[in-house]
Design an enzyme around this catalytic site. Structure first.
Site, PDB file in Angstrom:
ATOM      1  N   GLN A 124       3.941  10.625   4.845  1.00  0.00           N
ATOM      2  CA  GLN A 124       5.171  11.331   4.497  1.00  0.00           C
ATOM      3  C   GLN A 124       5.184  12.699   5.178  1.00  0.00           C
ATOM      4  O   GLN A 124       4.260  13.496   4.991  1.00  0.00           O
ATOM      5  CB  GLN A 124       5.262  11.527   2.980  1.00  0.00           C
ATOM      6  CG  GLN A 124       5.321  10.240   2.183  1.00  0.00           C
ATOM      7  CD  GLN A 124       6.684   9.585   2.236  1.00  0.00           C
ATOM      8  OE1 GLN A 124       7.711  10.258   2.218  1.00  0.00           O
ATOM      9  NE2 GLN A 124       6.705   8.266   2.295  1.00  0.00           N
ATOM     10  N   ARG A 181       7.176  16.910  24.104  1.00  0.00           N
ATOM     11  CA  ARG A 181       6.324  18.088  23.940  1.00  0.00           C
ATOM     12  C   ARG A 181       5.050  17.681  23.224  1.00  0.00           C
ATOM     13  O   ARG A 181       5.084  17.329  22.053  1.00  0.00           O
ATOM     14  CB  ARG A 181       7.052  19.184  23.133  1.00  0.00           C
ATOM     15  CG  ARG A 181       8.251  19.800  23.812  1.00  0.00           C
ATOM     16  CD  ARG A 181       7.850  20.605  25.052  1.00  0.00           C
ATOM     17  NE  ARG A 181       6.906  21.670  24.743  1.00  0.00           N
ATOM     18  CZ  ARG A 181       7.261  22.875  24.298  1.00  0.00           C
ATOM     19  NH1 ARG A 181       8.540  23.155  24.061  1.00  0.00           N
ATOM     20  NH2 ARG A 181       6.346  23.792  24.084  1.00  0.00           N
ATOM     21  N   ASP A 184      -4.773  10.012   4.484  1.00  0.00           N
ATOM     22  CA  ASP A 184      -4.969  10.875   5.643  1.00  0.00           C
ATOM     23  C   ASP A 184      -3.972  12.023   5.707  1.00  0.00           C
ATOM     24  O   ASP A 184      -2.919  12.004   5.046  1.00  0.00           O
ATOM     25  CB  ASP A 184      -4.879  10.067   6.945  1.00  0.00           C
ATOM     26  CG  ASP A 184      -3.648   9.172   7.031  1.00  0.00           C
ATOM     27  OD1 ASP A 184      -2.562   9.612   6.630  1.00  0.00           O
ATOM     28  OD2 ASP A 184      -3.768   8.020   7.485  1.00  0.00           O
ATOM     29  N   ASP A 213       0.816  -1.212   0.000  1.00  0.00           N
ATOM     30  CA  ASP A 213       0.000   0.000   0.000  1.00  0.00           C
ATOM     31  C   ASP A 213       0.848   1.259   0.000  1.00  0.00           C
ATOM     32  O   ASP A 213       0.457   2.282  -0.576  1.00  0.00           O
ATOM     33  CB  ASP A 213      -0.938   0.000   1.208  1.00  0.00           C
ATOM     34  CG  ASP A 213      -2.141  -0.919   1.000  1.00  0.00           C
ATOM     35  OD1 ASP A 213      -2.338  -1.390  -0.128  1.00  0.00           O
ATOM     36  OD2 ASP A 213      -2.876  -1.160   1.971  1.00  0.00           O
ATOM     37  N   GLY A 214       2.033   1.220   0.633  1.00  0.00           N
ATOM     38  CA  GLY A 214       2.907   2.387   0.627  1.00  0.00           C
ATOM     39  C   GLY A 214       3.367   2.734  -0.779  1.00  0.00           C
ATOM     40  O   GLY A 214       3.395   3.903  -1.175  1.00  0.00           O
ATOM     41  N   ALA A 237      -4.252   9.213  21.494  1.00  0.00           N
ATOM     42  CA  ALA A 237      -3.829   9.354  22.894  1.00  0.00           C
ATOM     43  C   ALA A 237      -4.131  10.746  23.440  1.00  0.00           C
ATOM     44  O   ALA A 237      -3.247  11.430  23.945  1.00  0.00           O
ATOM     45  CB  ALA A 237      -2.342   9.031  23.040  1.00  0.00           C
ATOM     46  N   ASP A 255      -1.070  13.051  21.241  1.00  0.00           N
ATOM     47  CA  ASP A 255       0.083  12.673  20.427  1.00  0.00           C
ATOM     48  C   ASP A 255      -0.119  13.100  18.982  1.00  0.00           C
ATOM     49  O   ASP A 255       0.840  13.472  18.292  1.00  0.00           O
ATOM     50  CB  ASP A 255       0.306  11.163  20.488  1.00  0.00           C
ATOM     51  CG  ASP A 255       0.928  10.719  21.806  1.00  0.00           C
ATOM     52  OD1 ASP A 255       1.228  11.591  22.647  1.00  0.00           O
ATOM     53  OD2 ASP A 255       1.098   9.506  21.998  1.00  0.00           O
TER      54      ASP A 255
END
Length: 350
Positions: A276, A187, A177, A69-70, A241, A206
């Site tokens: 990416q 951070r 996405d 898929d990549g 998260a 996150d």
């Protein structure tokens, strides 16, 4: 659709992919069709934008990818840029987006060239941001460690000069996405999320994922998001998260943009498009994901059986407490008028 120019995207580290690509080149030569390999990673040269790749390849009308898929996403961004159709050959492990196996290449190319396939269109995302995206100095060296060159930050869309109020239109599309994630482990990303111009909530998380229905089975699914039929148009927002009681996904309508603003106390926020990294947002910056005007055109040898593929790819097992389920039965008699608009499998024997 007769093939006039063929573009190949090959995962060079997989011998099966290289061999299957050789079959495609031989088929093109036998039919007198120009064939060129695109998105080739060269260690001494930067990678090109989708528009540059398409132009350098002579604008192929069919892009075939050989990998997982990549690899397919690499080819899809180039195909979408020029309105070409995309066909994925699966030599990966999951292959949700790919259509055929390596031993079906010649058969599939003959079917495409003989107009015996269908083209399925999928929604994609694009972006506007408060400023053009940039990568911090030194980031390229980190991204290239053990991998090929990184994609450049997206350019401003042609004919779309910077407008302070509405931001700049970035020349980029996402098949799966757009992800806004913390750049440093210590951070958190502190983001205000707006849906359809209305504040939904401020998150310390996150990451924040904005996915297409096609991408609902990718990162969004791993983060607990819903599976959405790829035949519909929608935006799926999923926090990763989050430090908030409301940790649910939101499925927004296709005409509702999902925007994020980086809050003053946040660390830097990385913007990844189809996996990416393409730029970094600073506190005070904002970006909005919304439906792209163009659509991805996928070559299908037969109608997509999405839910069968879902069951197989994720190895769905039946509940031990449930009775064995019979296969779906469709009568051979004519479809009643009130059911005629529904997607159905072909007729089966009782």
């Amino acid at each position: 659709m007769p093939v006039n120019r063929l573009g190949l995207v090959v995962h060079q580290a997989r011998p099966t992919a290289v061999a299957a690509a050789h079959t495609a080149r031989a088929w093109a030569a036998a039919h007198g069709i120009p064939c060129v390999e695109i998105d080739v990673w060269r260690g001494d040269q930067p990678r090109r934008s989708a528009q540059e790749e398409s132009e350098a390849a002579g604008h192929p009308d069919l892009v075939v990818t050989f990998g997982g898929d990549g690899t397919f996403l690499r080819g899809a961004r180039i195909a979408a840029r020029s309105g070409a159709a995309a066909l994925g050959v699966n030599v990966g492990r999951v292959g949700f987006l790919t259509e055929i196996t390596a031993d079906e290449v010649e058969y599939a190319l003959n079917a495409v060239h003989g107009n015996r396939t269908t083209v399925e269109e999928r929604m994609m995302l694009t972006l506007r941001a408060s400023r053009p995206l940039e990568l911090p100095e030194g980031m390229e060296a980190l991204l290239r460690y053990g991998r090929g060159p990184a994609l450049p930050p997206p350019r401003v869309r042609p004919g779309s000069p910077e407008e302070v109020g509405w931001g700049v239109a970035l020349d980029v599309v996402a098949v799966n996405d757009v992800v806004f994630e913390k750049l440093a482990r210590d951070r958190q990303a502190r983001l205000a999320v707006y849906v359809a111009g209305q504040l939904l909530a401020s998150y310390a998380a996150d990451a924040i994922i904005v996915a297409t229905p096609t991408g609902s089975t990718a990162y969004s699914f791993s983060a607990g998001g819903p599976v959405v039929s790829p035949h519909m148009d929608a935006l799926i927002f999923t926090p990763v998260a989050p430090h908030i009681a409301f940790d649910r996904s939101v499925v927004a309508a296709v005409d509702e943009a999902v925007a994020v603003r980086v809050l003053p106390t946040s660390g830097r926020v990385a913007v990844s498009i189809d996996g990416q990294l393409r730029g970094v947002l600073e506190p005070g910056d904002w970006a909005a994901a919304y439906r792209a005007p163009d659509r991805l055109r996928l070559v299908r040898l037969a109608p997509t059986e999405f839910y069968r593929r879902l069951r197989e790819r994720f190895g769905l097992a039946d509940s031990p407490a449930a009775d064995p389920a019979p296969p779906f039965y469709r009568p051979r008699s004519p479809v009643p008028p009130d059911l005629a608009h529904l997607r159905m499998p072909p007729p089966t024997d009782a």
